[in-house]
Motif scaffolding. Sequence first.
Motif, short mmCIF file in Angstrom:
data_model
loop_
_atom_site.label_atom_id
_atom_site.label_comp_id
_atom_site.label_asym_id
_atom_site.label_seq_id
_atom_site.Cartn_x
_atom_site.Cartn_y
_atom_site.Cartn_z
N HIS A 37 0.83 -1.20 0.00
CA HIS A 37 0.00 0.00 0.00
C HIS A 37 0.87 1.26 0.00
N ARG A 38 1.80 1.29 -0.93
CA ARG A 38 2.70 2.43 -1.10
C ARG A 38 2.11 3.33 -2.18
N LEU A 39 1.82 4.59 -1.82
CA LEU A 39 1.17 5.52 -2.74
C LEU A 39 1.87 6.88 -2.70
N THR A 40 1.94 7.52 -3.86
CA THR A 40 2.33 8.92 -3.89
C THR A 40 1.13 9.77 -3.49
N HIS A 41 1.37 11.01 -3.17
CA HIS A 41 0.27 11.91 -2.80
C HIS A 41 -0.71 12.05 -3.96
N ALA A 66 -5.55 13.96 5.72
CA ALA A 66 -5.68 13.15 6.94
C ALA A 66 -5.03 11.78 6.74
N ILE A 67 -5.27 11.17 5.59
CA ILE A 67 -4.68 9.85 5.31
C ILE A 67 -3.18 9.99 5.09
N TRP A 68 -2.77 11.03 4.34
CA TRP A 68 -1.34 11.24 4.05
C TRP A 68 -0.55 11.44 5.34
#
Length: 824
Positions: free
Chosen positions: A449-453, A486-488
């Motif tokens: 679950h690696r995500l960029t902004h 909030a998630i970031w």
Amino acid sequence: MTSFQSTLGEDAGIAEELAESQQSISIAEFFEKNKHMLGFDSGARGLVTAVKEAVDNALDAAEESGILPDIYVEIQEAGDYYRLIVEDNGPGLTKESLPKVFGKLLYGSRFHAREQSRGQQGIGISAAVLYAQLTSGKPAKITSRTQGSSEAEYFELIVDTDENEPEISVEETTTWDRPHGTRIELEMEANMRARQQLHDYIKHTAVVNPHARLELREPQEHFKFERATDQLPEETEEIRPHPHGVELGTVMKMLAATDSQTVSGFVQEEFTRVGKKTAESIIDEFRDRHYGREMRWRPPASHEAIDLHGAVEDATANKGADATAAFADAIAETVADADRIAHHELVDAVESAAAAVEDDHGTTFGDTVRENAVEAVWLELIDAVDADDSDDSEGDADSRLVADLYDLADDATSTRKDDAVIDAFADRLAAKFEDELESGDEHDGNVRHRLTHKRLREHVDRAADLTEEYDDVSFGETARENVTEAIWDVMATVPDDPPLVRELDGDRDATSNLVDAMRGTDIMAPPTRCLAPISEDLITAGLEKEFDADFYASATRDAGVSGGDPFIVEAGIAYGGDLPAEGTGEVMRFANRVPLVYQRGACATTDVVKSIGWRNYGLDQPGGSGLPNGPVVIMVHVASTNVPFTSESKDAVANVPEIEDEIELAVREAARELKSYLNKRRSMQQRRKKQNVLGKILPEMAEKVAEVTGREEPDIDDAIARIMNNVLVERHTEANGDGTAVSVVVENNSSTNESLEVTDIVSAEPRNLSDGANVVEMDGEWFVKWEPEVSSDDDAALEYEVPDDATFDLDVKGVESEKLTVKQ
């Protein structure tokens, strides 16, 4: 009908013929046909520009050598032309460098230096030589002598526009009465229609260069501007670029040229204000942009039927029951103790647990065992166990991801969204995370679950769009931004090593991430040792020297950064006095101590001054916008290693937001002092008016009281002082047999403490002075000086003795005249 384009191929060799006609041109040849770009668009302006370029060069040369500048400018009528002569006392030029300085465009020593200077491109003075030869056909005549040389070098030269090289017609040595310096003589087609701009340039140069002595002699007038200080501007030092201002192309070029191997070394060695700690912060920001962050999920709560211990045991084979149980316990406890945990944090926890169990039980847990344990625990945490083939799933309603995302979204959105809407949104957003399991580059997808902004925002937008479509509710931009942030905020920066410099070199996207990371990192403002601001004291001194005003204020801002270049903005205001009371106030614009006398309307300085509401500061401003009216001079100075001018002629500062903001703050800072002064002046005017009324009424009242009571008229001076809450200073004298005893009493009736400078000028020598006073004798008079500090509602006295025939004259300073009553 056959088109023109379709027939081009019928004539062989057209492309070759066009190619043969193309040729390069020199920079000198370009400006020969475009001299207006450098400020030589007319005879009037061309003369002013030539003076400006020569004087700027002279000031720079003298200051760099630690010499207080003495500059002489003369303009003579020479038949059909004007002759311009500029002499300075700078260090002079060597025989080898002189021809190129005056006869080659883009030849200079300052272009690559990140430090403040008046000239940078190496165009100005050689452009003046070019303009002179184009309009008169005559060469420039240059004399220069270096310190210690017995003779001066003399050249006559023009610019060879085809080659952009000096063409020397005379080269010899000569005698010159100056011990060192440079003299240039140009003849050009010009006129004196811009006489006022010429005078303004010289006068304004004197204002912002109070350490320089300037003299201008022209056909009709002669001016001398003496220096106001012997203090040279602080010597500047070249600095490296600041990370907040560099652009992508510049960083790509720097990456290709650097000797650094790592990103950390690159940012520390190539940029200012970047040490090891700041470099680590930049790299963390880079990781977020380049690799993305990993989602940190909450560990299982006590009520959840998730057995992490059992999952680890099931994934661990052939390690013995005790060692396996200890391994599972250590991992489960670490996860349970965490508020949230990301995939790489779980990897670290498994590594620590394996190492600890190996020490205690002597059992080796290899890479495969560790990887299996990580996978087993992580799939439990993200509700992905048997996700593909489970037939008895309880559905999304019981998903851990949905519950976790629900809480984050609920806290981030307004209370007007009901629980069902937030739950539906969280359900759809959780589905996007579940989709990541199939979307990664690895064989098992983006399981971490690696995500960029950017990708996180895409997921939030998709879930919000679906919620709006199916639930008929609004999920606006603010709500989407809040949920994304909030998630970031709970996601974790990954520990991956950044690419090496050689891997970044040529990678536009990765380099762009690095630039954004530098801009997103909190970094100290650039050092100011590369800049030489005028300083508040010298701005005030310069204004006082050239403008007879009642009030002066100045402000120097802290350094800012724009385009990688540090800058400082200063402002000054002069008001009242002999300044013209009618019409629009005067705005003086400067860049690196150089007056800007043309293109006022195209300059950021003018735009900012016009945008300020001057009525708030006590000045008249018709319509509430534009330049203020009245007896006011507003001065703005921008000092930078690279002033962003609107054109090569350097007449106006470009509209750069960072610089405009600082100009406004500097002007407003000085304007606040002006407002205080004007408010105080109005208060003093009202006080004076009241005091005048009392001074007229009280004597009449005293006379009536004396007439009615039959007594002597009372002394009203003390009464006026007390009614007006003034500081009363009065002298009492009394014969004491040996002469006269004198007492000067200060009575403070005001509400504040007052510090006074009292001087009693006596015609005979005083004796027996009280403590705190001293006497200075001058030309047969004695000045008794006393500087008391008197508290509110208190008094103090100065006492001394003089012969009987002495005369007195009392002078009091330190208190406004409207708040002072002196009775002799």
